[in-house]
Design a protein around this motif. Sequence first.
Motif, mmCIF file in Angstrom:
data_model
loop_
_atom_site.group_PDB
_atom_site.id
_atom_site.type_symbol
_atom_site.label_atom_id
_atom_site.label_comp_id
_atom_site.label_asym_id
_atom_site.label_seq_id
_atom_site.Cartn_x
_atom_site.Cartn_y
_atom_site.Cartn_z
ATOM 1 N N THR A 42 0.841 -1.184 0.000
ATOM 2 C CA THR A 42 0.000 0.000 0.000
ATOM 3 C C THR A 42 0.883 1.243 0.000
ATOM 4 O O THR A 42 2.104 1.170 0.195
ATOM 5 N N THR A 43 0.258 2.392 -0.176
ATOM 6 C CA THR A 43 1.022 3.637 -0.149
ATOM 7 C C THR A 43 1.684 3.833 1.218
ATOM 8 O O THR A 43 2.850 4.238 1.303
ATOM 9 N N TYR A 98 4.359 9.556 -4.105
ATOM 10 C CA TYR A 98 3.751 9.966 -5.370
ATOM 11 C C TYR A 98 4.678 10.873 -6.177
ATOM 12 O O TYR A 98 4.605 10.919 -7.419
ATOM 13 N N ALA A 99 5.581 11.571 -5.476
ATOM 14 C CA ALA A 99 6.586 12.357 -6.196
ATOM 15 C C ALA A 99 7.531 11.425 -6.952
ATOM 16 O O ALA A 99 7.931 11.714 -8.094
ATOM 17 N N TYR A 100 7.890 10.275 -6.326
ATOM 18 C CA TYR A 100 8.718 9.277 -7.015
ATOM 19 C C TYR A 100 7.993 8.765 -8.260
ATOM 20 O O TYR A 100 8.603 8.547 -9.316
ATOM 21 N N VAL A 101 6.672 8.566 -8.145
ATOM 22 C CA VAL A 101 5.894 8.079 -9.285
ATOM 23 C C VAL A 101 5.906 9.104 -10.414
ATOM 24 O O VAL A 101 6.119 8.780 -11.597
ATOM 25 N N SER A 102 5.695 10.372 -10.067
ATOM 26 C CA SER A 102 5.640 11.420 -11.098
ATOM 27 C C SER A 102 6.980 11.601 -11.791
ATOM 28 O O SER A 102 7.026 12.008 -12.955
ATOM 29 N N LEU A 141 9.239 5.243 -9.741
ATOM 30 C CA LEU A 141 8.424 4.201 -9.124
ATOM 31 C C LEU A 141 7.135 4.085 -9.922
ATOM 32 O O LEU A 141 6.573 5.093 -10.367
ATOM 33 N N SER A 142 6.666 2.855 -10.148
ATOM 34 C CA SER A 142 5.404 2.645 -10.855
ATOM 35 C C SER A 142 4.335 2.206 -9.872
ATOM 36 O O SER A 142 4.640 1.645 -8.815
ATOM 37 N N SER A 143 3.089 2.486 -10.207
ATOM 38 C CA SER A 143 1.991 2.146 -9.301
ATOM 39 C C SER A 143 0.824 1.590 -10.094
ATOM 40 O O SER A 143 0.687 1.847 -11.299
ATOM 41 N N ASN A 144 0.004 0.807 -9.409
ATOM 42 C CA ASN A 144 -1.237 0.286 -9.968
ATOM 43 C C ASN A 144 -2.391 0.735 -9.077
ATOM 44 O O ASN A 144 -2.224 0.887 -7.860
ATOM 45 N N ARG A 145 -3.528 0.949 -9.685
ATOM 46 C CA ARG A 145 -4.701 1.303 -8.904
ATOM 47 C C ARG A 145 -5.132 0.099 -8.081
ATOM 48 O O ARG A 145 -5.180 -1.028 -8.580
ATOM 49 N N GLY A 164 -6.960 4.206 -3.802
ATOM 50 C CA GLY A 164 -5.536 4.219 -3.542
ATOM 51 C C GLY A 164 -4.733 3.477 -4.590
ATOM 52 O O GLY A 164 -5.258 3.020 -5.613
ATOM 53 N N SER A 165 -3.419 3.357 -4.331
ATOM 54 C CA SER A 165 -2.505 2.701 -5.263
ATOM 55 C C SER A 165 -1.745 1.598 -4.549
ATOM 56 O O SER A 165 -1.631 1.580 -3.322
#
Length: 428
Positions: free
Chosen positions: A19-20, A35-39, A43-47, A53-54
């Motif tokens: 989880t986040t 989320y800054a890492y994702v942007s 880092l990649s995320s899935n819904r 959440g992700s």
Amino acid sequence: MTDQADAAGLPQPSARRLTTRETAERLGVKPETVYAYVSRGQLSSNRAAGGRGSTFDAAEVDALARRTGRRESTAPAGALSFPTGITLIGGDRYFFRGVDATELARRHAYEEVAEWLWTGELRPGIRFTAPADALAAARRAVGALPSHCGSTDRLRVAVVAAAAADPLRFDLSREAVLGGARSLIPTLVAALPAVTEGGGATPPGLARQLWPKLTGHPADEASLAVLNTALGLLIDHDLAASTLAARVAASARAHPYAVVSAGLGVLEGPLHGAASGLAHRMLSEVLERGGAAPVVADHLRGGRRVPGLGHRLYTGEDPRARVLFELLAEVPRAAPALAAARDVAATAARHTPLHANVDLALAVLSVSSGMAAEAGETLFAISRTAGWIAHALEEYEERPLRMRPSGQYTGPQPPQPLPTAGTAAVPQ
């Protein structure tokens, strides 16, 4: 699909999704930073299922943690239990980086044990030296103190003086911290005044240098072996009160000298480093009165605990005391004090099943060697300095200010009127 991911050099999907919140804890950052890492594409995320959440791949998160120097935290922020690779205590034994601490202290010089604790490497024959500028500053500062000041007062002042003489003290890199530690410890010893004036060059080895600061008795090899082993045994003991204070200071990114100062401030308490002084006075009284029974009885009658007995981490005899008693048995002049200590333990055992701890062993050393009651505290402080540095090195690698517990407010409930002269707060 797995082959394509391998060929592209991409992280392998893992069955473990985080989880986040779990990702933030593992990286040691705030959720917003995740989320800054994702942007930024780090880092990649899935819904998450249900669209709330992700989730994040655990292997990818761990890879990012390695790149950023973050380490997984197994305790929530503010908790007083957290990972350490320094000391393990269990089964009435304790270990330094997995090695039996009592054997390490018996077989190696204090400086070698300190290096093992700091680096995980054994460096036979290593000796610490005090830099001239730091030593001169520390001696001047210590020399300006009133004559009634004790050794712990002098050590605290010496640390501050040594810090002031080191313009690079704010460099928290590993090598800088280690270099400062190797010079600070001998500076502390050399800054202490000798019990009796003597000439000649200072012999190598911290135990030999410390001996004349504690007593005017000649230093025989058997007694020096006890002192050296005691220094090695006391270097660390997991998260004792002073070590926790040192880690809190390091968490705030205080420099190593300030970390040591924090540890010294807590060490002076009668329930910590100063406990051996109480045992020293009790043992002296036992020798004067010819037996432990009346002395132990006086303590019990007055509702006081008998010094030098019991330790909450050991069900049997403190392993540090056991080793020191064995070595003290090889020192002829220690025989009366050693017998008195055994008498205290045996007498008190009729009342409560407590065993000797390291404070009682230090008292045997100090009483039999003509040392002052505070000698054990001095020995403790010098030795534990290396342990505080070891914990600082660990803490500097963690996210800063992670030890931030919340207070449970018990004061007057707001809003209260502004106070006026002569008013007092509402009692609770």
